[in-house]
Design an enzyme around this catalytic site. Structure first.
Site, mmCIF file in Angstrom:
data_model
loop_
_atom_site.group_PDB
_atom_site.id
_atom_site.type_symbol
_atom_site.label_atom_id
_atom_site.label_comp_id
_atom_site.label_asym_id
_atom_site.label_seq_id
_atom_site.Cartn_x
_atom_site.Cartn_y
_atom_site.Cartn_z
ATOM 1 C CB THR A 141 5.864 -2.451 85.476
ATOM 2 O OG1 THR A 141 5.439 -3.341 84.441
ATOM 3 C CG2 THR A 141 4.649 -1.768 86.054
ATOM 4 N N GLY A 180 9.233 -8.635 89.539
ATOM 5 C CA GLY A 180 9.268 -9.965 90.140
ATOM 6 C C GLY A 180 10.699 -10.415 90.358
ATOM 7 C CD GLU A 383 5.405 -10.668 80.076
ATOM 8 O OE1 GLU A 383 6.011 -11.022 81.094
ATOM 9 O OE2 GLU A 383 5.773 -9.716 79.360
HETATM 10 C C1 LIG Z 1 13.675 -24.452 86.627
HETATM 11 C C2 LIG Z 1 12.649 -23.404 86.411
HETATM 12 C C3 LIG Z 1 11.744 -23.704 85.230
HETATM 13 C C4 LIG Z 1 10.787 -22.561 84.971
HETATM 14 C C5 LIG Z 1 9.402 -23.070 84.763
HETATM 15 C C6 LIG Z 1 8.408 -21.955 84.657
HETATM 16 C C7 LIG Z 1 7.039 -22.486 84.800
HETATM 17 C C8 LIG Z 1 6.023 -21.544 84.301
HETATM 18 C C9 LIG Z 1 5.206 -20.891 85.366
HETATM 19 C C10 LIG Z 1 4.617 -19.629 84.804
HETATM 20 C C11 LIG Z 1 3.879 -18.824 85.821
HETATM 21 C C12 LIG Z 1 3.470 -17.488 85.274
HETATM 22 C C13 LIG Z 1 4.677 -16.611 85.007
HETATM 23 C C14 LIG Z 1 4.201 -15.249 84.552
HETATM 24 C C15 LIG Z 1 5.133 -14.186 85.044
HETATM 25 C C16 LIG Z 1 4.628 -12.841 84.635
HETATM 26 C C17 LIG Z 1 5.565 -11.804 85.129
HETATM 27 C C18 LIG Z 1 5.157 -10.501 84.572
HETATM 28 C C19 LIG Z 1 6.061 -9.744 83.924
HETATM 29 C C20 LIG Z 1 5.622 -8.483 83.377
HETATM 30 O O1 LIG Z 1 4.492 -8.078 83.526
HETATM 31 S S1 LIG Z 1 6.806 -7.700 82.453
HETATM 32 C C21 LIG Z 1 6.002 -6.231 81.884
HETATM 33 C C22 LIG Z 1 4.909 -6.521 80.869
HETATM 34 N N1 LIG Z 1 4.460 -5.291 80.305
HETATM 35 C C23 LIG Z 1 3.724 -5.232 79.193
HETATM 36 O O2 LIG Z 1 3.307 -6.249 78.642
HETATM 37 C C24 LIG Z 1 3.440 -3.855 78.662
HETATM 38 C C25 LIG Z 1 2.326 -3.866 77.638
HETATM 39 N N2 LIG Z 1 2.476 -2.735 76.707
HETATM 40 C C26 LIG Z 1 3.110 -2.904 75.495
HETATM 41 O O3 LIG Z 1 3.552 -3.971 75.129
HETATM 42 C C27 LIG Z 1 3.192 -1.665 74.597
HETATM 43 O O4 LIG Z 1 3.078 -0.505 75.369
HETATM 44 C C28 LIG Z 1 2.077 -1.671 73.529
HETATM 45 C C29 LIG Z 1 2.276 -2.824 72.613
HETATM 46 C C30 LIG Z 1 0.723 -1.750 74.178
HETATM 47 C C31 LIG Z 1 2.103 -0.360 72.764
HETATM 48 O O5 LIG Z 1 3.350 -0.291 72.124
HETATM 49 P P1 LIG Z 1 3.763 1.121 71.463
HETATM 50 O O6 LIG Z 1 3.464 2.200 72.411
HETATM 51 O O7 LIG Z 1 5.130 0.980 70.935
HETATM 52 O O8 LIG Z 1 2.772 1.381 70.255
HETATM 53 P P2 LIG Z 1 2.149 0.444 69.135
HETATM 54 O O9 LIG Z 1 0.962 -0.266 69.656
HETATM 55 O O10 LIG Z 1 1.962 1.289 67.930
HETATM 56 O O11 LIG Z 1 3.286 -0.649 68.765
HETATM 57 C C32 LIG Z 1 4.342 -0.268 67.896
HETATM 58 C C33 LIG Z 1 4.560 -1.379 66.888
HETATM 59 O O12 LIG Z 1 5.164 -2.485 67.580
HETATM 60 C C34 LIG Z 1 4.395 -3.649 67.392
HETATM 61 N N3 LIG Z 1 4.521 -4.424 68.621
HETATM 62 C C35 LIG Z 1 4.086 -4.053 69.852
HETATM 63 N N4 LIG Z 1 4.404 -4.995 70.760
HETATM 64 C C36 LIG Z 1 5.047 -5.990 70.083
HETATM 65 C C37 LIG Z 1 5.620 -7.244 70.481
HETATM 66 N N5 LIG Z 1 5.582 -7.678 71.756
HETATM 67 N N6 LIG Z 1 6.213 -8.001 69.544
HETATM 68 C C38 LIG Z 1 6.241 -7.571 68.262
HETATM 69 N N7 LIG Z 1 5.707 -6.391 67.796
HETATM 70 C C39 LIG Z 1 5.129 -5.630 68.725
HETATM 71 C C40 LIG Z 1 3.002 -3.169 67.139
HETATM 72 O O13 LIG Z 1 2.241 -4.162 66.461
HETATM 73 C C41 LIG Z 1 3.271 -1.937 66.294
HETATM 74 O O14 LIG Z 1 3.569 -2.408 65.011
HETATM 75 P P3 LIG Z 1 3.135 -1.518 63.723
HETATM 76 O O15 LIG Z 1 3.497 -2.372 62.548
HETATM 77 O O16 LIG Z 1 3.940 -0.255 63.853
HETATM 78 O O17 LIG Z 1 1.663 -1.294 63.854
HETATM 79 C C1 LIG Z 2 1.579 -10.622 89.560
HETATM 80 C C2 LIG Z 2 2.243 -9.558 88.720
HETATM 81 C C3 LIG Z 2 3.587 -9.708 88.383
HETATM 82 C C4 LIG Z 2 4.228 -8.708 87.638
HETATM 83 N N1 LIG Z 2 5.569 -8.850 87.368
HETATM 84 C C5 LIG Z 2 6.213 -7.859 86.686
HETATM 85 C C6 LIG Z 2 7.627 -7.944 86.435
HETATM 86 O O1 LIG Z 2 8.288 -8.886 86.848
HETATM 87 N N2 LIG Z 2 8.227 -6.926 85.750
HETATM 88 C C7 LIG Z 2 7.512 -5.839 85.273
HETATM 89 O O2 LIG Z 2 8.113 -4.975 84.637
HETATM 90 N N3 LIG Z 2 6.157 -5.741 85.494
HETATM 91 C C8 LIG Z 2 5.517 -6.707 86.195
HETATM 92 N N4 LIG Z 2 4.156 -6.608 86.434
HETATM 93 C C9 LIG Z 2 3.456 -5.384 86.043
HETATM 94 C C10 LIG Z 2 2.549 -5.633 84.848
HETATM 95 O O3 LIG Z 2 3.305 -5.781 83.684
HETATM 96 C C11 LIG Z 2 1.577 -4.449 84.725
HETATM 97 O O4 LIG Z 2 0.767 -4.458 85.871
HETATM 98 C C12 LIG Z 2 0.728 -4.618 83.464
HETATM 99 O O5 LIG Z 2 1.525 -4.381 82.326
HETATM 100 C C13 LIG Z 2 -0.454 -3.650 83.462
HETATM 101 O O6 LIG Z 2 0.005 -2.315 83.534
HETATM 102 P P1 LIG Z 2 -0.526 -1.357 84.719
HETATM 103 O O7 LIG Z 2 -0.407 -2.083 85.981
HETATM 104 O O8 LIG Z 2 0.140 -0.061 84.541
HETATM 105 O O9 LIG Z 2 -2.074 -1.198 84.420
HETATM 106 P P2 LIG Z 2 -2.738 0.022 83.599
HETATM 107 O O10 LIG Z 2 -2.238 0.039 82.215
HETATM 108 O O11 LIG Z 2 -2.646 1.243 84.408
HETATM 109 O O12 LIG Z 2 -4.226 -0.533 83.534
HETATM 110 C C14 LIG Z 2 -5.266 0.014 84.315
HETATM 111 C C15 LIG Z 2 -6.524 0.025 83.466
HETATM 112 O O13 LIG Z 2 -6.340 0.961 82.407
HETATM 113 C C16 LIG Z 2 -6.722 0.383 81.164
HETATM 114 N N5 LIG Z 2 -5.938 0.951 80.067
HETATM 115 C C17 LIG Z 2 -4.643 1.324 80.113
HETATM 116 N N6 LIG Z 2 -4.219 1.776 78.919
HETATM 117 C C18 LIG Z 2 -5.290 1.691 78.095
HETATM 118 C C19 LIG Z 2 -5.518 1.998 76.717
HETATM 119 N N7 LIG Z 2 -4.550 2.467 75.923
HETATM 120 N N8 LIG Z 2 -6.736 1.777 76.218
HETATM 121 C C20 LIG Z 2 -7.720 1.268 76.988
HETATM 122 N N9 LIG Z 2 -7.596 0.958 78.295
HETATM 123 C C21 LIG Z 2 -6.394 1.176 78.835
HETATM 124 C C22 LIG Z 2 -6.396 -1.103 81.350
HETATM 125 O O14 LIG Z 2 -7.186 -1.885 80.442
HETATM 126 C C23 LIG Z 2 -6.786 -1.336 82.806
HETATM 127 O O15 LIG Z 2 -8.176 -1.644 82.875
HETATM 128 C C24 LIG Z 2 3.488 -7.581 87.196
HETATM 129 C C25 LIG Z 2 2.139 -7.452 87.513
HETATM 130 C C26 LIG Z 2 1.510 -8.436 88.267
HETATM 131 C C27 LIG Z 2 0.057 -8.281 88.607
#
Ligand SMILES: CCCCCCCCCCCCCCCCC/C=C/C(=O)SCCNC(=O)CCNC(=O)[C@H](O)C(C)(C)COP(=O)(O)OP(=O)(O)OC[C@H]1O[C@@H](n2cnc3c(N)ncnc32)[C@H](O)[C@@H]1OP(=O)(O)O
Ligand SMILES: Cc1cc2nc3c(=O)[nH]c(=O)nc-3n(C[C@H](O)[C@H](O)[C@H](O)COP(=O)(O)OP(=O)(O)OC[C@H]3O[C@@H](n4cnc5c(N)ncnc54)[C@H](O)[C@@H]3O)c2cc1C
Length: 616
Positions: A141, A180, A383
């Site tokens: 991110t 994170g 996530e």
């Molecule tokens: C000793 C220790 C023990 C450990 C114990 C632990 C205990 C547990 C405690 C847990 C506590 C909680 C932990 C949580 C931590 C969270 C930390 C946070 C981390 C983050 O946030 S990391 C960043 C996350 N970011 C995102 O998720 C971004 C979201 N956006 C996207 O994924 C993509 O932009 C998209 C999917 C929305 C769009 O993708 P794109 O632009 O490429 O366009 P398409 O939508 O057309 O997708 C293309 C094709 O790819 C397929 N696709 C997309 N995603 C996936 C996937 N993930 N897997 C497989 N395929 C995927 C689509 O379906 C499309 O396919 P098509 O066939 O072409 O249609």
């Molecule tokens: C506690 C916490 C831990 C995190 N840890 C990590 C980490 O370790 N590593 C990491 O890489 N990231 C991490 N993140 C970031 C996290 O992955 C992003 O915040 C998350 O993916 C959302 O993206 P954004 O913040 O850009 O929100 P945005 O995408 O900007 O969302 C803002 C608003 O826009 C809307 N929106 C955006 N796109 C669209 C669309 N195409 N259509 C309709 N609505 C849309 C959303 O629904 C939302 O309401 C963490 C976030 C939090 C809160």
């Protein structure tokens, strides 16, 4: 400490064996015994004792949790634990409802290495990472982009002369943000919760890394700079998929804690009068309190069931992918996306309902409900933001409609879209869970067809799929939610059917919860059932009556059902949720122990005296 008489009485009722239900939730008696052993290994070890984290500042909290997290790692290694569930038990017993500072290293750094590093790279990084010789994070991110991965601005330019990638965050919006466990450049500042994690920022300015730092199990860059694509490009998204597949069970865990606290406290709390002069009843005897909490109790069980199922499904798909079979990756992705989105969203709403069902004391950190809430609610954004993930599921459902028209077989989790559903007969007021499942599947099928008709019409008019989707995002999201509810109810019904065979008394009480879950879901969308002429008003009235009747059946089982979650008091860390129900005495003791009551703030004299002197 003696048992609160209310809870003592509650535990004399019930129609099932609590311990047997705990074994079922754990996946067997041996797993329960191992969990108890691991919890005791933590709770009896003085290294895990420390200040009450609810009284600590952000800085103190981070330091204390890091100290404990290191102790968790040492304990995990000392006991040679490599099962993630067992490691999570040790972690949860130590973290007091917080997320530990090294969590991202485990779930978001080690996992991708495991998934995408080739054998050489595994030797170089995965082995030391698992031993915490290197600590990593997941820096995807940016300040300007999180959801839209294709919009990320960070650059990795390949320098063929030096065989290096040159990394740059060329703009302010490209700065890596929210990372994170990223202690490299800086912390992004105080947050709503997640105080135990140092979410950082990371600016890259011509940072050079060797070519073989690109994880090369799937795609790779050759010496001359040629990019060799992975067999299936989507596998690069796999690191996010792994955490999403785990988060439904994390949601269930957090909701189970909140429901345990709220239901135990609602049996201890007496308030107001039903019949003047007849004493104050337990608040759980009010129908409104039951209407707040019993659907959530049912939801906690439903989410646990489907959370376990999702993890098993994901692990099977990952094994298939390791053998080069990608045919179920898409289904795995959209199931994890839909379940992660719906379950974490409904969980944070549910924790909030549990909090205010405890009145003022729910608002106190003594209850730990605010701590559970602020640390859980991040999971609706992190996530994969809720809407973003639901849209992924919705797009897949639109493709299913086309597959149906073309006679292409559907994936098992959407096979019901190809079923015909007869109009329901008159629903009397004891409709069973199978009929409720059929109704929920029927609504999802109809909604998918309805939404698809709009998207198709738009596509015909504009010829642009993205535009067509963008114009109907609200109903696409609703369609994904409807399908996900059908997946949840199907998993719950399937599991309860299985338990009815193996343990009828436990199965019977779970079937009551399954009915509560199904009826609540149908009543929440009653208009759709009328509009699709699947149910009549009389049917809805009947199942509303059924819901209140189900509450009367669950009322004597409620405390035993939360006891079955088997949270040790030191893990739950909630005075309202104590197993012995001794709330008031311990609330007062806890408040007196607050540092705020310890040292003379001095501010009173400093400022109030000024008012007196000012002679206003
Ligand atoms: C000793 C220790 C023990 C450990 C114990 C632990 C205990 C547990 C405690 C847990 C506590 C909680 C932990 C949580 C931590 C969270 C930390 C946070 C981390 C983050 O946030 S990391 C960043 C996350 N970011 C995102 O998720 C971004 C979201 N956006 C996207 O994924 C993509 O932009 C998209 C999917 C929305 C769009 O993708 P794109 O632009 O490429 O366009 P398409 O939508 O057309 O997708 C293309 C094709 O790819 C397929 N696709 C997309 N995603 C996936 C996937 N993930 N897997 C497989 N395929 C995927 C689509 O379906 C499309 O396919 P098509 O066939 O072409 O249609
Ligand atoms: C506690 C916490 C831990 C995190 N840890 C990590 C980490 O370790 N590593 C990491 O890489 N990231 C991490 N993140 C970031 C996290 O992955 C992003 O915040 C998350 O993916 C959302 O993206 P954004 O913040 O850009 O929100 P945005 O995408 O900007 O969302 C803002 C608003 O826009 C809307 N929106 C955006 N796109 C669209 C669309 N195409 N259509 C309709 N609505 C849309 C959303 O629904 C939302 O309401 C963490 C976030 C939090 C809160």
């Amino acid at each position: 400490m003696p048992m609160n008489p209310d809870l003592e009485k509650e535990r004399q009722g019930g129609t099932f064996d609590v311990e047997q239900l705990t074994h079922i939730l754990d996946g067997g008696r041996d797993k329960t015994l191992k969990r108890h052993f691991l919890e005791q290994e933590v709770l009896k070890d003085p290294v895990f004792r420390g200040p009450d984290t609810r009284f600590l500042s952000r800085e103190e909290l981070f330091g204390e949790l890091l100290r404990k997290h290191v102790a968790v790692i040492k304990k995990t290694q000392e006991l040679s634990i490599d099962d993630i569930n067992e490691a999570s038990t040790i972690y949860s017993a130590a973290m007091n409802n917080n997320v530990g500072p090294l969590t991202l290293h485990s779930v978001a750094f080690v996992a991708p290495l495991d998934l995408m590093a080739d054998d050489e790279q595994k030797k170089k990084w995965l082995i030391p990472a698992k031993k915490y010789e290197i600590i990593g994070c997941y820096a995807q991110t940016e300040l300007g982009h999180g959801s839209f991965i294709r919009g990320l601005e960070t650059r990795a330019d390949y320098d063929v002369n030096t065989q290096q990638f040159v990394l740059n965050t060329p703009t302010e919006t490209a700065i890596k943000w929210w990372v994170g466990g990223c202690v490299a450049v800086g912390d992004i500042g105080p947050k709503f919760g997640f105080g135990g994690v140092d979410n950082g920022y990371l600016c890259l300015n011509n940072v050079r890394i060797p070519r073989d730092n690109l994880l090369a199990k799937t795609g790779k860059v050759l010496e001359d700079g040629t990019y060799v694509k992975p067999e299936n490009p989507k596998v690069v998204y796999g690191s996010m998929l792994g955490i999403r597949a785990a988060l439904p069970k994390v949601g269930a865990y957090n909701l189970s804690k909140a429901v345990t606290i709220a239901i135990r406290y609602s049996c201890v709390r007496h308030q107001s009068e039903i019949k003047p002069g007849c004493g104050e009843p337990q608040v759980l005897d009010y129908q409104t309190q039951q209407h707040k909490l019993f659907p959530l109790l049912a939801t906690a069980y439903a989410f646990h069931t489907v959370g376990v199922w999702m993890l098993d499904f994901h692990s099977t798909v990952m094994n298939e992918i390791n053998e080069g079979h990608y045919h179920r990756l898409a289904e795995d992705h959209v199931l994890a996306a839909g379940l992660k989105a719906v379950i974490n969203w409904k969980t944070h709403e549910g924790i909030e309902i549990c909090r205010f069902s405890c009145g003022g004391h729910g608002y106190s950190l003594a209850s730990s409900l605010p701590v559970i809430y602020v640390n859980h609610v991040a999971n609706s954004t992190a996530e994969g933001e809720t809407v973003i993930l639901l849209l992924q599921t919705a797009v897949y459902l639109m493709k299913c409609v086309i597959d149906l028209e073309q006679g292409t077989p559907l994936d098992p989790s959407v096979a019901y879209l190809d079923q015909s559903f007869s109009k329901s007969e008159q629903w009397c007021s004891d409709v069973d869970m199978h009929s409720l499942l059929k109704a929920i599947q029927f609504r999802s099928k109809k909604f998918t067809e309805y939404v698809s008709s709009f998207v198709k019409k738009e596509l015909m008019a504009t010829g642009n799929q993205q535009l067509a989707f963008n114009k109907h995002k609200v109903i696409l999201v609703e369609c994904a939610k409807a399908h996900t509810e059908a997946v949840i109810m199907n998993a719950f019904v399937t599991k309860v059917d299985e338990i009815l065979q193996s343990n009828p008394s436990v199965g019977k009480v779970l079937s009551l919860l399954c009915q509560i879950y199904g009826v609540t879901e149908i009543l929440a969308h009653s208009g759709d059932y009328i509009q699709y002429e699947y149910l009549r008003k009389i049917d809805l009235d009947n199942i509303q009556d059924q819901l209140f009747k189900l509450y009367t059946y669950i009322r004597p089982e409620a405390v035993l059902l939360v006891d079955a979650f088997d949270f040790h008091d030191e893990v739950l860390k909630s005075i309202l949720g104590r197993y012995d129900g001794q709330v008031y005495e311990n609330m007062f003791k806890w408040a007196k122990a607050s540092p705020f009551n310890k040292q003379d703030q001095g501010t009173f004299r400093k400022y109030i005296q000024q008012l007196k002197q000012a002679k206003l």
